[in-house]
Design a protein around this motif. Structure first.
Motif, PDB file in Angstrom:
ATOM      1  N   CYS A  26      28.941  64.167  34.927  1.00 50.94           N
ATOM      2  CA  CYS A  26      28.099  63.776  36.066  1.00 50.94           C
ATOM      3  C   CYS A  26      26.985  64.807  36.263  1.00 50.94           C
ATOM      4  N   CYS A  31      29.958  68.550  40.419  1.00 51.71           N
ATOM      5  CA  CYS A  31      30.861  67.467  40.029  1.00 51.71           C
ATOM      6  C   CYS A  31      31.159  67.585  38.538  1.00 51.71           C
ATOM      7  N   ALA A  61      25.524  65.840  38.871  1.00 53.16           N
ATOM      8  CA  ALA A  61      25.601  66.702  40.052  1.00 53.16           C
ATOM      9  C   ALA A  61      26.203  68.054  39.657  1.00 53.16           C
ATOM     10  N   CYS A 115      28.013  60.661  44.047  1.00 53.73           N
ATOM     11  CA  CYS A 115      27.019  61.667  43.656  1.00 53.73           C
ATOM     12  C   CYS A 115      25.604  61.097  43.628  1.00 53.73           C
ATOM     13  N   CYS A 122      28.662  60.063  38.230  1.00 51.69           N
ATOM     14  CA  CYS A 122      30.025  59.543  38.161  1.00 51.69           C
ATOM     15  C   CYS A 122      30.063  58.214  38.894  1.00 51.69           C
TER      16      CYS A 122
HETATM   17 ZN   LIG Z   1      29.703  63.090  40.323  1.00 54.14          ZN
END
Ligand SMILES: [Zn+2]
Length: 200
Positions: free
Chosen positions: A157, A162, A159, A183, A178
């Motif tokens: 992901c 994350c 982010a 996110c 994700c």
């Molecule tokens: Zn994420």
């Protein structure tokens, strides 16, 4: 099975908000149960009931009946950690760790869950299976993924905070998050705030 609607897992953010995360493959669904190194503290596979609970949440449909031993839970954690390292290496463009491939290959050599069809055309599983059958199915799924057309689309992901791993099977191949509702949305809100800040 694609016909059985909702794929993916229901996860919770640290503030307790539920969101859907579809990592795109069964084997990647196992990675949310914990992992090696710093992910050890997220471990949820402690006893056989934990593994069957994961199966129930997973995209395996219908949920197979299983008889899982304590040793097979250990095997499940070992397979997951190996898969975690292999997949992480992939997302970084690094070589697959050979010892982990061996763990994967060993698990895949066992017979997998056997599907069956009922007289009225419904899909079911042929019998009650062992944890070893289940792990063979997961390991085979991983081999399909890592050698298949989307092998280069395994990503983490976007982010920063994350670590969820997914395979982008979308046609344009531009999936970054994700989950859009988690996110993706957090990113949108942050971008909006930054813009207001600049304008204000
Ligand atoms: Zn994420």
């Amino acid at each position: 099975m694609d016909s059985l609607a909702t794929k993916g897992l229901t996860l919770r953010s640290h503030t307790g908000v539920a969101y859907q995360f579809d990592p795109g493959a069964l084997c990647l669904e196992l990675l949310v149960t914990g992992g090696p190194g710093p992910y050890r503290r997220y471990e949820v596979l402690h006893e056989p009931a934990d593994l069957t609970a994961w199966v129930d949440r997973s995209r395996l449909a219908p949920t197979p009946a299983l008889k899982v031993s304590a040793a097979e839970v250990t095997d499940a954690r070992r397979l997951r950690d190996a898969l975690f390292r292999v997949v992480t290496a992939r997302t970084r463009g690094e070589q697959d760790p050979p010892d982990d491939l061996e763990i994967l290959n060993k698990a895949a050599r066992h017979p997998a869950l056997a599907p069956a069809i009922t007289p009225d055309g419904q899909r079911q599983w042929a019998a009650t299976h062992s944890g070893t059958h289940l792990l063979a199915t997961v390991a085979r799924d991983a081999i399909e993924l890592l050698t298949g057309p989307f092998a280069h689309r395994v990503r983490t992901c976007a982010a920063d905070d994350c670590h969820l791993i997914y395979v982008d099977t979308s046609r344009p191949g531009r999936r970054r998050w994700c989950s859009m509702e988690h996110c993706g949305n957090r990113h949108k809100v942050r971008a909006l705030r930054a813009r207001h800040h600049e304008e204000g």
